[in-house]
Design an enzyme around this catalytic site. Structure first.
Site, PDB file in Angstrom:
ATOM      1  N   SER A 181      17.352  11.874  41.144  1.00 18.16           N
ATOM      2  CA  SER A 181      16.845  12.057  42.508  1.00 18.16           C
ATOM      3  C   SER A 181      15.418  12.608  42.494  1.00 18.16           C
ATOM      4  CB  SER A 181      17.760  13.009  43.278  1.00 18.16           C
ATOM      5  OG  SER A 181      17.765  14.283  42.650  1.00 18.16           O
ATOM      6  N   HIS A 182      15.048  13.290  41.424  1.00 16.66           N
ATOM      7  CA  HIS A 182      13.699  13.856  41.323  1.00 16.66           C
ATOM      8  C   HIS A 182      12.844  13.109  40.302  1.00 16.66           C
ATOM      9  CE1 HIS A 182      15.719  17.031  43.487  1.00 16.66           C
ATOM     10  NE2 HIS A 182      14.549  17.545  43.779  1.00 16.66           N
ATOM     11  N   ARG A 199      11.053   8.549  42.986  1.00 14.08           N
ATOM     12  CA  ARG A 199      10.116   9.154  43.933  1.00 14.08           C
ATOM     13  C   ARG A 199       8.764   8.419  43.971  1.00 14.08           C
ATOM     14  NH1 ARG A 199      11.197  15.140  45.753  1.00 14.08           N
ATOM     15  NH2 ARG A 199      13.457  15.010  45.591  1.00 14.08           N
ATOM     16  N   LEU A 205      11.266  21.994  40.544  1.00 14.05           N
ATOM     17  CA  LEU A 205      10.532  23.164  40.068  1.00 14.05           C
ATOM     18  C   LEU A 205      10.869  23.522  38.619  1.00 14.05           C
ATOM     19  CD1 LEU A 205      10.830  25.488  43.202  1.00 14.05           C
ATOM     20  CD2 LEU A 205       8.777  24.328  42.378  1.00 14.05           C
ATOM     21  N   THR A 228      14.712  23.207  52.964  1.00 14.06           N
ATOM     22  CA  THR A 228      15.768  23.135  51.958  1.00 14.06           C
ATOM     23  C   THR A 228      15.433  24.073  50.792  1.00 14.06           C
ATOM     24  OG1 THR A 228      14.625  21.221  51.059  1.00 14.06           O
ATOM     25  CG2 THR A 228      16.474  20.783  52.499  1.00 14.06           C
ATOM     26  N   ASP A 267      17.878  25.524  39.170  1.00  7.47           N
ATOM     27  CA  ASP A 267      16.930  25.018  40.174  1.00  7.47           C
ATOM     28  C   ASP A 267      17.770  24.312  41.224  1.00  7.47           C
ATOM     29  OD1 ASP A 267      14.954  23.837  41.689  1.00  7.47           O
ATOM     30  OD2 ASP A 267      14.158  22.575  40.087  1.00  7.47           O
ATOM     31  N   PHE A 268      17.833  24.867  42.415  1.00  6.62           N
ATOM     32  CA  PHE A 268      18.637  24.203  43.450  1.00  6.62           C
ATOM     33  C   PHE A 268      18.065  24.471  44.835  1.00  6.62           C
ATOM     34  CE2 PHE A 268      20.901  28.187  42.220  1.00  6.62           C
ATOM     35  CZ  PHE A 268      20.708  28.913  43.388  1.00  6.62           C
ATOM     36  N   ALA A 269      18.401  23.570  45.744  1.00  4.78           N
ATOM     37  CA  ALA A 269      18.057  23.768  47.149  1.00  4.78           C
ATOM     38  C   ALA A 269      18.957  24.853  47.724  1.00  4.78           C
ATOM     39  CB  ALA A 269      18.260  22.469  47.916  1.00  4.78           C
ATOM     40  N   ASP A 273      21.605  13.602  49.248  1.00  5.94           N
ATOM     41  CA  ASP A 273      23.058  13.495  49.143  1.00  5.94           C
ATOM     42  C   ASP A 273      23.663  13.099  50.497  1.00  5.94           C
ATOM     43  OD1 ASP A 273      25.102  13.585  47.391  1.00  5.94           O
ATOM     44  OD2 ASP A 273      25.305  15.767  47.334  1.00  5.94           O
ATOM     45  N   HIS A 305      25.785  33.156  55.817  1.00  5.83           N
ATOM     46  CA  HIS A 305      24.654  34.008  56.215  1.00  5.83           C
ATOM     47  C   HIS A 305      23.877  34.517  54.990  1.00  5.83           C
ATOM     48  CE1 HIS A 305      27.597  37.203  55.346  1.00  5.83           C
ATOM     49  NE2 HIS A 305      26.567  37.997  55.211  1.00  5.83           N
ATOM     50  N   LEU A 314      26.672  26.725  31.639  1.00  2.00           N
ATOM     51  CA  LEU A 314      25.395  27.234  32.144  1.00  2.00           C
ATOM     52  C   LEU A 314      24.717  26.109  32.925  1.00  2.00           C
ATOM     53  CD1 LEU A 314      24.153  29.214  29.011  1.00  2.00           C
ATOM     54  CD2 LEU A 314      25.305  30.093  31.050  1.00  2.00           C
TER      55      LEU A 314
END
Lengths: 334, 334
Positions: free
Chosen positions: B47-48, B52, B124, B160, B178-180, B188, B229, B302
């Site tokens: 996806s990255h 792109r 990132l 995001t 590394d995640f949104a 997705d 939250h 991991l």
């Protein structure tokens, strides 16, 4: 214990201080911890308020606890300051380092305060609020005990690892959040057990590493992080950043160090401060206010709102507290 | 597009570079972006990765996009470095600043790199990996577009907002996540829509701010943060830290700036580096390894494991890519 009376702040400070001094804690630690617990009580964070006082007896009885700790900041570099809590309560050490942290961040834009060897005191938000009061952005985190299984795991390894953040606002209290990175707090799970209630799915695992809604099984098994693998990764980051990065114990080591004393976790604490003036330049404050306006526009509350409302009520009417708790504290004041 | 062929890394680098240069991008940006996209493709982050490339045409057509950007680091303080991406792709600006960041952190223990005015490039983790390769701890974050409603809200306000972290390990690839901070990625949700499938509860809201499992409604309405939250608070922190703190646009302003061009978000990027040697002293690495051992002991993976496995396969067999995508890229190479 329901809160059924309201007392002036100074009365509660005196009550907490008397309790702590009567058990041999030195005055600097006594004043610092009393202030922190009363701040939490004042803001309605009862779980982190005066109900923690009786438990400090276990902590002070830990063979390594130091009633006479007198921590002092040590400058490591233009950006880094370290304070050894000398196995006393962490809050005094953090307070003793916070001016140096603020000074460094105010000079070069960023500062790091490593507090080592401190017995866990209470919530982190009073500390990041102080950083914000100096016009800086504050961030803090620490490990606890290895109660939380990593995502995909079956056994406790990570702490409940709180993360606290404060953003200064002109003419308003700062934007502040402070929460455990576990799905629920240990206190919340215990409350469910005591009330004979099930807990929701996703809060924890039993001793075999299987999902359960039985709070007693989770307390004997493992808690789960909030937010699945993402929350687990953030809890791991906190374990590393407030553990090895600052040369201190992680949650597993802190738990080993306890050795069944049922004291507060003894570990390090990481505080970071950032200067918006130096890093971001002019207009930083107005930029952020546009974000906060976007919350109120759609009726979403900011995380500190409830605390600030409680703080106002406490200032006007006195601080809510349970008379049963007051009695317990007084009866245990030596 | 399924990956049905494998090609050597150098072929894919040349393919991506040809594409970018043929559309007038200068060589430094072309090399940097090609490298980033091929790194993602190599590690199975499709996806990255190269998918792109076609979308960069929209970005490069944005009226403010700068094909000739030639960013240079500017030292703000002993701890802070800033690089203006000059409205080119952010990756070149980040790369141009990363040596100064590493130098500052290696000297005084901590460093901050503010990248301003960059069009979003890709993931990132390649950047924090480079920080870890220097033996430092890396942390990075950025806003995107205001697609995500805050917890308790009804409308898009937050981005995001990805968070990436790297911890260096001796003789092993670093611990990296590394995640949104949204519950799911926009890609997705779009995949579910294209496949005619419902999305799980908790991923997003419709235009009326109500929960929905219809992916098209969420794409036109608002996504939700991960972890309720708590995730919402972390996304807000990222909005502030990689926005106003570094004097740059937040997700709402980045979206306004796009003005319907469907370009990549244009915003700032925050990178932090920490020196375990300076902050933590001796034994930091062994301390951390005890934590990682606690993962493998209980079969928990991991977060970077899958990427590293894919990287090994790519090095041995070539990088997996879709022949349909290759054809599309070649046909769009001017």
């Amino acid at each position: 214990m329901p809160t059924d009376v309201r007392l002036p702040e100074n009365d509660l400070l005196a009550l907490a201080l008397d309790f702590l001094l009567s058990h041999g804690l030195n005055a600097p630690q006594g004043h610092s911890l009393a202030r922190m617990l009363v701040d939490a009580q004042r803001d309605g964070s009862f779980s982190h308020g005066l109900q923690r006082l009786p438990g400090t007896l276990n902590t002070m009885k830990h063979p390594r606890f130091n009633r006479h700790a007198d921590p002092a900041p040590e400058s490591v570099s233009p950006a880094v300051v370290r304070v050894d809590a000398q196995f006393g309560f962490s809050c005094l050490a953090a307070e003793r380092g916070i001016d140096a942290l603020i000074g460094k961040a105010g000079t070069i834009g960023i500062g790091l305060l490593a507090v080592n060897n401190g017995f866990h005191s209470t919530a982190l938000w009073p500390l990041v609020e102080r950083i914000a009061a100096a016009g800086l952005v504050g961030l803090s985190m620490n490990p606890t005990h290895a109660w939380v299984a990593p995502a995909g795991g079956t056994k406790g390894l990570l702490g409940t690892n709180p993360l606290a953040f404060a953003w200064p606002r002109k003419g308003k209290p700062p934007y502040v959040f402070d929460f455990a990175t576990s799905a629920a707090s240990r206190a919340d799970i215990a409350m469910h057990r005591n009330a004979g209630r099930e807990i929701p799915d996703g809060w924890g695992l039993n001793g075999q590493g299987e999902c359960t809604t039985d709070p007693a099984e989770v307390l004997a098994g493992a808690m789960l992080p909030f937010g699945g693998h993402k929350g687990s990764a953030i809890a791991t980051m906190i374990e590393l950043m407030a553990g090895p990065l600052i040369g201190d114990r992680m949650s597993r080591q802190s738990q080993d160090f306890d050795h069944g004393a049922d004291a507060a976790p003894c570990h390090g604490e990481l505080l970071l401060a950032f200067s918006p003036d130096i890093i971001g330049g002019a207009g930083v404050g107005e930029g952020a206010e546009r974000l906060f306006a976007g919350f109120s526009d759609q009726g979403a509350r900011l995380p500190g709102d409830r605390r600030y409302r409680m703080r106002e009520v406490s200032a006007r009417d006195g601080i809510a507290v349970s008379s049963a708790l007051l009695q317990k504290i007084r009866s245990q004041t030596a």
